[in-house]
Design a protein around this motif. Structure first.
Motif, short mmCIF file in Angstrom:
data_model
loop_
_atom_site.label_atom_id
_atom_site.label_comp_id
_atom_site.label_asym_id
_atom_site.label_seq_id
_atom_site.Cartn_x
_atom_site.Cartn_y
_atom_site.Cartn_z
N ALA A 140 7.77 -8.67 -14.13
CA ALA A 140 7.89 -9.19 -12.76
C ALA A 140 7.75 -8.05 -11.78
O ALA A 140 8.72 -7.53 -11.25
N ARG A 141 6.48 -7.62 -11.58
CA ARG A 141 6.26 -6.50 -10.70
C ARG A 141 6.60 -6.88 -9.27
O ARG A 141 6.11 -7.85 -8.76
N LYS A 142 7.41 -6.03 -8.65
CA LYS A 142 7.83 -6.34 -7.29
C LYS A 142 6.87 -5.71 -6.29
O LYS A 142 7.22 -4.84 -5.53
N LYS A 146 2.81 -9.79 -5.85
CA LYS A 146 1.60 -9.83 -6.66
C LYS A 146 1.95 -9.43 -8.08
O LYS A 146 2.34 -8.30 -8.33
N ALA A 147 1.81 -10.33 -9.00
CA ALA A 147 2.13 -10.00 -10.38
C ALA A 147 0.87 -9.53 -11.09
O ALA A 147 -0.22 -9.97 -10.81
N SER A 148 1.05 -8.59 -12.01
CA SER A 148 -0.08 -8.12 -12.80
C SER A 148 -0.28 -9.07 -13.97
O SER A 148 0.55 -9.16 -14.85
N THR A 149 -1.36 -9.80 -13.97
CA THR A 149 -1.54 -10.81 -15.01
C THR A 149 -1.87 -10.19 -16.35
O THR A 149 -1.41 -10.64 -17.38
N GLN A 196 -6.62 7.08 -11.25
CA GLN A 196 -5.66 6.53 -10.28
C GLN A 196 -5.45 5.05 -10.58
O GLN A 196 -6.25 4.42 -11.25
N PRO A 197 -4.32 4.49 -10.08
CA PRO A 197 -4.09 3.07 -10.33
C PRO A 197 -5.26 2.23 -9.81
O PRO A 197 -5.81 2.54 -8.76
N PHE A 198 -5.63 1.22 -10.58
CA PHE A 198 -6.72 0.34 -10.16
C PHE A 198 -6.30 -1.08 -10.52
O PHE A 198 -5.91 -1.35 -11.65
N GLY A 200 -6.01 -4.94 -11.65
CA GLY A 200 -6.72 -5.77 -12.61
C GLY A 200 -7.84 -6.61 -11.98
O GLY A 200 -8.93 -6.69 -12.54
N PRO A 201 -7.61 -7.24 -10.82
CA PRO A 201 -8.67 -8.04 -10.20
C PRO A 201 -9.80 -7.20 -9.60
O PRO A 201 -10.77 -7.75 -9.09
N GLY A 202 -9.65 -5.88 -9.68
CA GLY A 202 -10.75 -5.00 -9.33
C GLY A 202 -11.21 -5.10 -7.89
O GLY A 202 -10.42 -5.35 -6.97
N ILE A 205 -10.54 -7.89 -4.79
CA ILE A 205 -9.49 -7.91 -3.76
C ILE A 205 -9.67 -6.78 -2.74
O ILE A 205 -8.81 -6.54 -1.90
N ARG A 206 -10.82 -6.08 -2.84
CA ARG A 206 -11.15 -5.08 -1.81
C ARG A 206 -12.36 -5.54 -1.00
O ARG A 206 -12.87 -4.80 -0.17
N ILE A 207 -12.83 -6.74 -1.29
CA ILE A 207 -13.86 -7.38 -0.48
C ILE A 207 -13.16 -8.53 0.22
O ILE A 207 -12.75 -9.49 -0.43
N VAL A 250 -3.52 13.32 -2.97
CA VAL A 250 -3.61 11.91 -2.60
C VAL A 250 -3.45 11.07 -3.86
O VAL A 250 -4.05 11.36 -4.90
N TRP A 251 -2.67 10.01 -3.78
CA TRP A 251 -2.27 9.26 -4.97
C TRP A 251 -3.27 8.16 -5.31
O TRP A 251 -3.63 7.95 -6.45
N GLN A 252 -3.68 7.44 -4.29
CA GLN A 252 -4.64 6.36 -4.51
C GLN A 252 -5.59 6.31 -3.31
O GLN A 252 -5.15 6.43 -2.17
N TYR A 253 -6.88 6.16 -3.58
CA TYR A 253 -7.86 6.20 -2.50
C TYR A 253 -9.06 5.35 -2.86
O TYR A 253 -9.53 5.38 -3.99
N THR A 327 0.54 -3.34 2.91
CA THR A 327 0.48 -3.07 1.48
C THR A 327 -0.60 -2.02 1.27
O THR A 327 -1.35 -1.70 2.20
N ILE A 328 -0.68 -1.48 0.06
CA ILE A 328 -1.71 -0.49 -0.23
C ILE A 328 -3.07 -1.18 -0.23
O ILE A 328 -4.00 -0.74 0.43
N GLU A 329 -3.21 -2.25 -0.98
CA GLU A 329 -4.44 -3.02 -0.99
C GLU A 329 -4.51 -3.87 0.28
O GLU A 329 -3.49 -4.12 0.92
N TRP A 330 -5.71 -4.35 0.59
CA TRP A 330 -5.88 -5.20 1.76
C TRP A 330 -5.73 -6.68 1.42
O TRP A 330 -5.69 -7.53 2.30
P1 XMP Z 1 0.16 -3.29 -2.95
O1 XMP Z 1 -1.16 -3.69 -2.36
O2 XMP Z 1 0.99 -4.48 -3.35
O3 XMP Z 1 -0.19 -2.52 -4.30
O4 XMP Z 1 0.91 -2.32 -2.09
C1 XMP Z 1 0.74 -1.77 -5.04
C2 XMP Z 1 0.02 -1.19 -6.25
O5 XMP Z 1 -0.31 -2.24 -7.15
C3 XMP Z 1 -1.71 -2.30 -7.33
N1 XMP Z 1 -2.06 -3.73 -7.35
C4 XMP Z 1 -2.34 -4.43 -8.46
N2 XMP Z 1 -2.42 -4.06 -9.75
N3 XMP Z 1 -3.01 -6.29 -10.33
C5 XMP Z 1 -2.78 -4.99 -10.68
O6 XMP Z 1 -2.88 -4.67 -11.87
C6 XMP Z 1 -2.95 -6.73 -9.06
O7 XMP Z 1 -3.18 -7.90 -8.77
C7 XMP Z 1 -2.59 -5.75 -8.07
N4 XMP Z 1 -2.43 -5.82 -6.73
C8 XMP Z 1 -2.10 -4.57 -6.31
C9 XMP Z 1 -2.32 -1.55 -6.16
O8 XMP Z 1 -3.60 -1.01 -6.47
C10 XMP Z 1 -1.29 -0.49 -5.90
O9 XMP Z 1 -1.43 0.63 -6.76
#
Ligand code: XMP
Length: 331
Positions: A140-142, A146-149, A196-198, A200-202, A205-207, A250-253, A327-330
């Motif tokens: 249960a990722r907080k 958004k949960a990682s499926t 760097q973290p990437f 799952g939906p790739g 979710i950046r488009i 930088v951690w994620q870019y 959030t980090i992602e858009w």
């Molecule tokens: P947010 O956008 O919630 O992202 O600040 C926090 C971290 O989680 C990653 N992220 C995901 N990882 N499935 C994943 O495996 C997802 O659906 C997902 N959404 C966000 C994001 O890249 C960041 O490191």
């Protein structure tokens, strides 16, 4: 080192003992955890392991080729490259809502995965890259809901009717840093071990808005430039500090492609094209993040290269919002 060697030896022995003469299947994403499990299983049981790489067409530029290269040339496992790009493109054609994108991508992953798994004879085990923190969080990722499926806790794997595999989770008592050290000791390349973290939906979710081939092409090319320039920036910081986790790195870019266009000028021509948004953050656990105070020269290079090298883009903006409230992602 001696301890790393003995940790690997113990893990290899445990996997051999658990698996015996049976076969194992693994969903390989190209991420650190599943790659380290694959490398560990390769050492323990070789071709008794089948790695299923579901290519959804939403990975970054060159990533599918790099994953295939490592697990066909360097490690002696059975590697299945599932070309699911067209099926994902069709499923996502009209989808705009971020959580719906996630649900579609996650559930299609399991369909693709089990369709390969059910065609293989005698598979008894499913290996997973569950690491210790995953277990603490119980999947249960907080992360803003958004949960990682893909890495859901094991009892959430949606086995189809009548299908069952026993689980192997060789990393379930390791922290991320230890997993990376294991990966290096097993011979995995730095681009995987220090990836760097990437999500799952790739790139879906950046488009922002619907995902099309044209937009994917633009984003992949812009993102490749962002990574090239910021990888180089991080390498310089690492050289100066000797610390991969330096606060200055930088951690994620990455790049984000919004669904708006704006006016620009190129030569004597008016252009009407997409902007690219640059996102770069400092964080340790993704729960909170600060926008990275990058030097102007770095921003200038990234911007200059993107508008010069990526057709369809005439403007670059930098996201100067921290998490929270963004959030980090858009998406
Ligand atoms: P947010 O956008 O919630 O992202 O600040 C926090 C971290 O989680 C990653 N992220 C995901 N990882 N499935 C994943 O495996 C997802 O659906 C997902 N959404 C966000 C994001 O890249 C960041 O490191």
């Amino acid at each position: 080192s001696w301890t790393m060697d003995s940790i690997i030896e113990d893990s290899v022995a445990a996997i051999r003992e658990q698996v015996g003469a049976n076969r194992v299947i693994l969903g390989l994403s190209g991420g650190v955890d599943s790659s380290v499990v694959a490398a560990l299983c390769a050492r323990a049981i070789g071709k008794q392991l089948t790695c299923v790489f579901v290519n959804h067409g939403l990975l970054r530029k060159n990533e599918p080729e790099e994953v295939e290269e490592v697990f066909t040339k360097q490690f002696d496992v059975d590697f299945v490259h599932v070309h699911a790009e067209d099926r994902y493109a069709a499923l996502l054609a009209d989808v705009v809502e971020p959580e719906q994108k996630r649900r579609i991508i996650g559930s299609q992953f399991w369909k693709e995965f089990f369709s390969v798994a059910q065609d293989l004879d005698g598979v008894k085990f499913l290996a997973q890259g569950t690491i210790y923190p995953d277990i603490i969080e119980s999947g249960a990722r907080k992360t803003g809901g958004k949960a990682s499926t893909i890495k859901s806790h094991h009892n959430l794997i949606p086995f189809p009717e009548g299908v069952h595999f026993d689980l192997i989770e060789p990393l379930d008592h390791f922290f991320k840093d230890e997993v990376r050290a294991l990966g290096t000791a097993l011979g995995l390349p730095d681009h995987i071990v220090h990836r760097q973290p990437f999500p799952g939906p790739g790139l879906a979710i950046r488009i922002i808005g619907t995902v099309t081939r044209e937009k994917l092409e633009i984003l992949k090319n812009a993102d490749a430039i962002v990574r090239e320039e910021l990888d180089a920036y991080n390498a310089r910081i690492f050289e100066e500090t000797g610390d991969r986790n330096s606060e200055r790195s930088v951690w994620q870019y990455f790049a984000v492609l919004p669904d708006i266009k704006s006016v620009g000028v190129m030569g004597d021509e008016r252009t009407y094209a997409y902007p690219i948004i640059l996102r770069a953050v400092e964080s340790s656990d993704a729960m909170t993040a600060d926008w990275a105070k990058l030097p102007y020269e770095v921003l200038e290079r990234v911007s200059g290269r993107i508008v010069a090298e990526v057709p369809g883009v005439n403007r670059v903006a930098y996201d100067i919002t921290s998490k929270p409230p963004a959030t980090i992602e858009w998406e």
